[in-house]
Design a protein around this motif. Structure first.
Motif, PDB file in Angstrom:
ATOM      1  N   VAL A 272       0.841  -1.199   0.000  1.00  0.00           N
ATOM      2  CA  VAL A 272       0.000   0.000   0.000  1.00  0.00           C
ATOM      3  C   VAL A 272       0.878   1.251   0.000  1.00  0.00           C
ATOM      4  O   VAL A 272       0.702   2.161  -0.807  1.00  0.00           O
TER       5      VAL A 272
ATOM      6  N   PRO B 242       3.091   2.109  -3.665  1.00  0.00           N
ATOM      7  CA  PRO B 242       2.502   2.880  -4.757  1.00  0.00           C
ATOM      8  C   PRO B 242       2.220   4.332  -4.381  1.00  0.00           C
ATOM      9  O   PRO B 242       2.421   5.233  -5.199  1.00  0.00           O
TER      10      PRO B 242
ATOM     11  N   ALA C  37      -3.296  -4.740  -1.199  1.00  0.00           N
ATOM     12  CA  ALA C  37      -4.328  -3.765  -1.525  1.00  0.00           C
ATOM     13  C   ALA C  37      -5.501  -4.473  -2.208  1.00  0.00           C
ATOM     14  O   ALA C  37      -5.299  -5.321  -3.074  1.00  0.00           O
TER      15      ALA C  37
ATOM     16  N   TRP D 177      -8.235   0.482  -4.200  1.00  0.00           N
ATOM     17  CA  TRP D 177      -7.415   1.696  -4.135  1.00  0.00           C
ATOM     18  C   TRP D 177      -8.227   2.945  -3.832  1.00  0.00           C
ATOM     19  O   TRP D 177      -7.726   3.873  -3.209  1.00  0.00           O
TER      20      TRP D 177
ATOM     21  N   VAL E 266       9.538   0.477  -3.026  1.00  0.00           N
ATOM     22  CA  VAL E 266       8.187   0.050  -3.378  1.00  0.00           C
ATOM     23  C   VAL E 266       8.172  -1.280  -4.122  1.00  0.00           C
ATOM     24  O   VAL E 266       7.244  -2.054  -3.980  1.00  0.00           O
TER      25      VAL E 266
ATOM     26  N   GLU F 115      -0.181  -6.970  -8.139  1.00  0.00           N
ATOM     27  CA  GLU F 115      -1.213  -5.935  -8.320  1.00  0.00           C
ATOM     28  C   GLU F 115      -0.728  -4.566  -7.867  1.00  0.00           C
ATOM     29  O   GLU F 115      -1.100  -3.553  -8.440  1.00  0.00           O
ATOM     30  N   SER F 116       0.155  -4.534  -6.831  1.00  0.00           N
ATOM     31  CA  SER F 116       0.700  -3.241  -6.411  1.00  0.00           C
ATOM     32  C   SER F 116       1.687  -2.706  -7.439  1.00  0.00           C
ATOM     33  O   SER F 116       1.697  -1.524  -7.758  1.00  0.00           O
TER      34      SER F 116
ATOM     35  N   ILE G 157      -0.158  -1.255 -10.481  1.00  0.00           N
ATOM     36  CA  ILE G 157      -0.770   0.082 -10.353  1.00  0.00           C
ATOM     37  C   ILE G 157       0.297   1.173 -10.435  1.00  0.00           C
ATOM     38  O   ILE G 157       0.039   2.283 -10.908  1.00  0.00           O
ATOM     39  N   ILE G 158       1.529   0.849 -10.006  1.00  0.00           N
ATOM     40  CA  ILE G 158       2.607   1.835 -10.165  1.00  0.00           C
ATOM     41  C   ILE G 158       3.017   1.923 -11.628  1.00  0.00           C
ATOM     42  O   ILE G 158       3.270   2.998 -12.164  1.00  0.00           O
TER      43      ILE G 158
END
Lengths: 462, 336
Positions: free
Chosen positions: A90, A93, A165, A168, B75, B299-300, B303-304
């Protein structure tokens, strides 16, 4: 002292030092844009004079913010490896978006904003100023999202002890985010308002009666008087939100030990955690119940509800939260009083003839925004303990196993550097004010300015 | 293996590449402005202002690449981030204090009372020195597998010195490009004095790396890899010879070719860096954790990545715009 406590102090010291400068640049960027636009609209040179003075403060503050911010990005890994290992899916990002959508924007356009006035068209320079201000605000947004999520986490699931996550939208718009974002933006606005008023008052006391100084003073007082009621309102809403999601924090802020109705508002006390009671208490009957529930017999949570059956304490240390909260509120009340008196004085005397005593008071309050902001952050962050991420990750489970001696020695190093730099920063701002007082205003100096010389060369007929 | 089918394969790979790219951009960009800071004591008073002016509009953004690089490590590979940074605790501290001193003295030297200027100039140099030395030390530690033993520390002290001299070289190359007249000639002299750091640094790392582990040795010295990789040292050698030749004949009439030392130095940094990346892949913590083991949840990362695809070209675009606006020889830093 152990590694955990030392690491907490070190992180607290670094982030406290860091937040001082963004608190100034967030709002100062928009103020500079305001000055620039006023100049473009009116052609009145006082706005350019004000811009030229405050842009120096901006450049200095921005540099301090950048370098202390780099420290923050490394501290996650050097001192708190458990943080990213547990909630990295979390936090990662959110930090990545902060760097990509904000840091580069502000850093690149800062170069153009500061040194590009003579190299680009005026509207490009105004656009660069806007993008820098916008970038600082975006940066605030993302970091507040992450911080708020640490207080009120949602939109995730735990798989094998690691946060993943799931939604979002829920993560970004977590319950405390809007309140915290507004509270921080207003805090920045107030910090800059009182800095404007204080430094301008200093210049007036030194005998500077320039139009730019008077305008900056007026802008500071009016912005302060306008923002402080909003801030008190926002703070109240934020408090109600905290009551809903982090009752232990509210109990510590109020210094309330037993859950119950008709809880008094404690103005002053010394909370005693051993005896679990307040000493030397001065209180207004039913006050806390009225503020938090808007009813005299409203139930307010007490600290004794947050002690486990085996005696483990599940609420934050009371005294630091209790006192920081009172310092924040106290500074806020002083701001209210001073800025509204300032408005009255402006109406009666005009900016040029304000008596000395109020001017001295404004000087003394120049950096009051810093104190209130830090006190507010201490309230909310210490108030979240013993959690790092509320209900998900305890602070003690995230700390690194670096030897305590190493943390202590680097901590001392940081503290020395920070103390010297804060003194140098305040010293240089004072010196810049003195220099500006003694020299002619920027706009009436008669050497050709680079931008104007270039415009004249391009348009010889005019 | 289907590389574009399994996101737990291509996502970590993509992020390792992005992180590698930001470290490389950081090393070149902040390399030259740290290098300029290292040259401060060699310049006289007027030249010092010109030195600072040559990096003024850029240094904030240059340092942001470091934040991006460490941010991507944080990250995309959280366990590696913790392992590497706790191992590098002390050098990271030295680097951070150095970067703080540097950034602050950059502003202070121009804004504090004139009597304080020598102090802030000195702080600017010391900050640059601390940052360069500690980065070189960390580079050595990373190659040696993040352990503190006496022979390793000796090697790390060497890489610290070599990288520092290497930065001062790319800093002089930047000055050759961005200044003129007497200062440019002096910068040529500094570059001649600094090129050995670059050569020996690349040499020492190239010699030492294969012997750190048999895995890396085999990656370089087995057939046919050896043949595919041989252009790397050959081109690097040619670049060094080219640099030597250019430094001897510059400056030319109308300032022709003054950009070539900086371009050649950038190419050298890139090749050396590419060699290192080849050696350590697929490990992010040398010989311990691979990028696939350390990667965050797909999935993280995804999204980045979506954001990166839009934002990174924009960042590169306006960074280039900024270098374009401030093209040509450095002029005095003024806000008007």
């Amino acid at each position: 002292m152990d590694t955990l406590l030392l690491s907490r102090i070190q992180f607290g010291a670094n982030i406290s030092f860091h937040i001082l400068f963004p608190t100034i640049t967030i709002a100062l960027g928009w103020m500079l844009l305001f000055f620039k636009l006023r100049f473009s609209a009116t052609g009145d040179r006082k706005w350019m004079d004000a811009y030229m003075f405050w842009v120096k403060v901006f450049a200095l503050s921005f540099a301090m913010g950048v370098v202390s911010g780099i420290t923050m990005s490394f501290q996650f890994g050097t001192n708190w490896p458990g943080f990213m290992e547990t909630v990295g899916n979390v936090a990662g990002p959110l930090l990545a978006y902060e760097i990509m959508t904000a840091f580069f924007l502000e850093a690149v356009f800062l170069g153009i904003m500061l040194f590009g006035a003579s190299r680009v068209k005026s509207w490009v320079h105004t656009l660069a100023t806007f993008l820098v201000a916008f970038g600082t605000t975006m940066s605030t947004f993302w970091i507040i999202v992450l911080n708020s999520w640490m207080h009120t986490p949602q939109g995730y699931e735990l798989i094998d002890g690691v946060v993943h996550a799931t939604n979002w939208f829920e993560i970004v718009f977590n319950p405390s985010m809007p309140y915290r974002f507004v509270h921080m933006m207003l805090a920045s606005g107030l910090t800059v308002a009182f800095l404007f008023a204080g430094i301008s008052a200093l210049r007036m006391l030194w005998g500077d009666r320039g139009e730019d100084v008077k305008s900056a003073f007026r802008v500071g007082v009016i912005a302060g008087a306008g923002l402080i009621p909003l801030q008190i309102l926002a703070g109240d809403f934020h408090g109600l939100n905290t009551l809903e999601y982090q009752p232990a924090k509210v109990a510590a802020m109020e210094g309330n030990w037993e859950t119950g109705p008709n809880v008094p508002l404690v103005l002053f006390a010394i909370p005693d955690e051993e005896a679990r009671e307040n000493r030397f208490e001065i209180a207004i009957p039913n006050g806390a119940s009225l503020i938090l529930t808007h009813k005299a017999d409203g139930v307010v949570p007490g600290l004794n509800d947050f002690v486990a059956d085996d005696g483990e304490i599940l609420h934050p240390r009371v005294a630091p939260v209790f006192f920081s909260f009172r310092i924040m509120v106290g500074v806020g009340m002083a701001m209210l009083l001073l800025s509204w008196s300032g408005l009255a004085l402006l109406r009666r005397y005009g900016a040029g003839d304000i008596p000395k005593l109020p001017l001295y008071t404004f000087c003394a309050m120049s950096f009051s925004g810093w104190i209130a902001t830090l006190a507010g952050w201490y309230t909310t962050e210490i108030g979240r303990q013993p959690w790092l991420v509320q209900g998900v990750l305890a602070t003690k489970d995230a700390v690194s196993d670096v030897p305590a001696a190493m943390v202590l020695s680097t901590l001392i190093g940081y503290l020395i550097v920070y103390a010297v730099l804060i003194l140098a920063y305040i010293g240089v701002i004072t010196y810049l004010a003195l220099k500006a007082t003694r020299s002619e205003p920027y706009s009436t100096r008669n050497y050709p300015r680079r931008g104007e010389a270039r415009v004249a060369a391009l348009q010889p007929g005019e | 293996m289907n590389y574009f089918g399994d996101p737990s394969i291509w996502l970590p790979w993509t992020f390792a590449a992005l992180m590698g790219l930001s470290i490389l951009i950081y090393v070149v960009l902040d390399g030259f402005d740290l290098g300029v800071g290292l040259l401060m004591p060699l310049a006289d008073e007027d030249e010092k202002d010109r030195l600072v002016a040559s990096i003024g509009p850029f240094w904030d953004a240059n340092e942001t690449w470091l934040v991006l690089a460490v941010g991507l490590l944080l990250v995309a590979f959280p366990p590696a981030h913790g392992t590497i940074l706790t191992a590098l605790y002390l050098p990271v501290f030295v680097m951070l204090v150095g970067l703080i001193l540097r950034g602050v003295s950059f502003e202070m030297r121009a804004k504090a009372p004139i009597a304080q200027k020598p102090v802030w100039n000195a702080a600017f140099f010391v900050g640059s020195l601390m940052a360069s030395l500690s980065q070189g030390f960390m580079l050595g530690m990373y190659i040696m597998g993040l352990t503190w033993t006496l022979p390793h520390v000796a090697f790390e002290l060497l890489t610290a010195i070599f990288l520092t001299v290497g930065y001062s070289f790319i800093g002089s190359a930047w000055l050759i490009w961005k200044t003129e007249g007497q200062l440019q000639i002096r910068a040529l002299g500094w570059a001649k004095g600094g090129i050995w750091g670059l050569v020996m640094g690349i040499g020492a790392i190239s010699l030492a790396t294969p012997f750190v582990s048999t895995r890396i040795f085999d990656k370089w010295f087995s057939w046919p890899e050896f043949a595919y990789l041989s252009p790397l040292p050959i081109i690097s050698g040619a670049l060094v010879i080219f640099l030597w030749w250019q430094l001897a004949r510059l400056p030319l009439l109308n300032d022709r070719w003054s950009w070539t030392p900086f371009a050649a130095a950038t190419a050298l940094f890139t090749f050396a860096y590419g060699g290192l990346a080849y050696s350590f892949y697929p490990y992010v913590v040398p010989e311990k954790i691979t990028i696939y083991e350390a990667a965050s949840a797909p999935e993280s990362l995804f999204i980045i990545l979506i954001g990166t695809l839009f934002v990174l070209p924009a960042i590169l675009g306006y960074t280039i715009l900024s270098y374009y606006i401030f093209r040509g020889k450095a002029t005095a830093l003024r806000y008007d």
